[in-house]
Design an enzyme around this catalytic site. Structure first.
Site, PDB file in Angstrom:
ATOM      1  CB  CYS A  89      11.514   3.242  10.693  1.00  0.00           C
ATOM      2  SG  CYS A  89      11.728   2.167   9.274  1.00  0.00           S
ATOM      3  CG  HIS A 131       7.463  -0.653  12.151  1.00  0.00           C
ATOM      4  ND1 HIS A 131       7.620   0.658  12.559  1.00  0.00           N
ATOM      5  CD2 HIS A 131       8.452  -0.872  11.245  1.00  0.00           C
ATOM      6  CE1 HIS A 131       8.642   1.202  11.898  1.00  0.00           C
ATOM      7  NE2 HIS A 131       9.167   0.298  11.107  1.00  0.00           N
ATOM      8  CD  GLU A 132       9.964  -4.581  11.075  1.00  0.00           C
ATOM      9  OE1 GLU A 132      10.283  -4.415   9.879  1.00  0.00           O
ATOM     10  OE2 GLU A 132      10.387  -3.848  11.982  1.00  0.00           O
ATOM     11  CG  HIS A 135       8.940  -1.826   6.654  1.00  0.00           C
ATOM     12  ND1 HIS A 135       9.308  -0.665   6.021  1.00  0.00           N
ATOM     13  CD2 HIS A 135       9.400  -1.715   7.927  1.00  0.00           C
ATOM     14  CE1 HIS A 135       9.960   0.114   6.876  1.00  0.00           C
ATOM     15  NE2 HIS A 135      10.028  -0.490   8.048  1.00  0.00           N
TER      16      HIS A 135
HETATM   17 ZN   LIG Z   1      10.752   0.210   9.831  1.00  0.00          ZN
END
Ligand SMILES: [Zn+2]
Length: 147
Positions: A89, A131-132, A135
């Site tokens: 990341c 993954h995004e 976030h």
């Molecule tokens: Zn990330």
């Protein structure tokens, strides 16, 4: 376009939950363009707005299948084919680790004009989307490392 500063894991903003995007004006397009320049310069695969300190539910992903994709207000409709891969990341420099993610994903989202889109993502593209989206909910991949 302008390059933005990517915040790191020690910045408390990275743990905030992002808000729904409801303004699809030229101002939004400018932010997305700046995020794109920032992502390319950082040599990453994906960048969520929270990573540049903007708490809205949007991200840019460099996909293998479709090229550059902007996902705004994404909703996961289907997630399957869980597998473990190594990821990293831009907000956690120097760290990588193994995370279990779906490799088949059907996502509903809006594009930069607010139009609803539905798209299927495979393999690392699906991993990157998840993954995004994490976030956007204040979750980092280091929270999910396999033992
Ligand atoms: Zn990330």
């Amino acid at each position: 376009m302008a390059r933005l500063t990517i915040i790191k894991q020690d910045n408390p903003l990275i743990r905030k939950t992002s808000k729904t995007v409801d303004d699809f004006s030229p101002r939004l397009h400018e932010i997305l363009d700046n995020m794109y320049e920032t992502l390319l310069h950082a040599n990453g695969m994906g960048l969520a707005a929270v990573q540049v300190g903007i708490l809205y539910r949007m991200a840019i992903i460099l996909t293998e299948e479709y090229g550059v994709i902007e996902i705004i207000n994404p909703i996961i409709k289907t997630a399957k084919n869980q597998r473990i891969d190594t990821e990293g990341c831009l907000s956690c420099p120097g760290i990588s680790g193994r995370v279990r993610r779906p490799h088949f994903l059907i996502l509903e989202y809006q594009d930069r004009n607010g139009a609803k889109q539905t798209r299927t993502f495979h393999n690392m593209d699906a991993v990157c989307c998840c993954h995004e989206i994490d976030h956007m909910n204040g979750i980092l991949f280091i929270d999910k490392l396999e033992k």
